[in-house]
Design an enzyme around this catalytic site. Structure first.
Site, mmCIF file in Angstrom:
data_model
loop_
_atom_site.group_PDB
_atom_site.id
_atom_site.type_symbol
_atom_site.label_atom_id
_atom_site.label_comp_id
_atom_site.label_asym_id
_atom_site.label_seq_id
_atom_site.Cartn_x
_atom_site.Cartn_y
_atom_site.Cartn_z
ATOM 1 C CG HIS A 207 80.725 29.724 34.993
ATOM 2 N ND1 HIS A 207 81.626 28.674 35.044
ATOM 3 C CD2 HIS A 207 80.274 29.887 36.267
ATOM 4 C CE1 HIS A 207 81.719 28.226 36.282
ATOM 5 N NE2 HIS A 207 80.909 28.934 37.048
ATOM 6 C CB CYS B 190 78.098 29.493 39.077
ATOM 7 S SG CYS B 190 78.935 31.015 39.572
#
Length: 206
Positions: free
Chosen positions: A163, A180
């Protein structure tokens, strides 16, 4: 300096080695196998003990044959150079993510369509390695655990996703994610988000 180190001095080391054509990518500040190989090449050429570790003699010799890196040499605006794709990335539609070169390559049937800089989780919240697939996507999402925005999220392993990160865009490699794969180029990621489909393969490797 040795394998596994991460610091601004490692970044300077890489920039100086790059001036001498011993390091062929943008400095990352992380001392991995590619950096060790570059140090060995420098040590061999300068008749120093070939250890792959930067001792005082190696560092002092490097200082004499290179110049102080500029800000652009230390943190180039260009994207990190890709390393050789993992064999698992060579077929099909794949987000091929390298921890060593800190890059994400979007590949289709062995061809790189686009690439971008990425950063990963810290030692306490590491990004998992292995072969996964995109489970679901969300153009706008906020972490339910950390309550931070995760635009253009493509989830591949539980709560771990590729992301956009405004923190990565602002701080670079001075920070880390909670596991992430952070991207700092929002425009590139937005274009990638529109191309990737649920079910596409994700490979996270060294």
């Amino acid at each position: 300096m040795d394998d596994g180190d991460e610091s601004e001095q490692v970044r300077e080391l890489q920039a100086r080695l790059r001036q001498l054509d011993h390091f062929d990518r943008a400095p990352t500040g992380f001392y991995g196998t590619m950096t060790a190989g570059s140090v060995k090449a420098f040590q061999k050429k300068r008749a120093l003990p070939v250890t792959g570790t930067v001792d005082t003699a190696t560092w002092e010799r490097l200082l004499t044959v290179s110049k102080e890196p500029t800000a652009d040499e230390l943190k180039p605006s260009t994207t990190n150079e890709l390393d050789t794709p993992d064999a698992r990335c060579m077929t099909g539609r794949v987000l091929c993510i390298s921890k060593e070169s800190r890059t994400l390559a979007w590949m289709i049937d062995g061809r790189v369509v686009s690439s971008m800089d990425v950063r990963f989780g810290s030692e306490n919240t590491p990004t998992r390695e292995g072969t996964f697939s995109v489970g679901w996507k969300a153009r706008e999402w906020t972490s339910t655990i950390y309550h931070t925005p995760m635009p253009y999220a493509m989830f591949f392993s539980g709560g771990q996703a590729v992301h956009y990160s405004s923190d990565f865009a602002a701080r670079g490699y001075g920070g880390a994610s909670h596991g992430c794969v952070n991207v700092r180029d929002q425009a590139k990621l937005a274009a990638l988000f529109d191309q990737v489909k649920v079910g596409d393969k994700v490979v996270v490797h060294w």
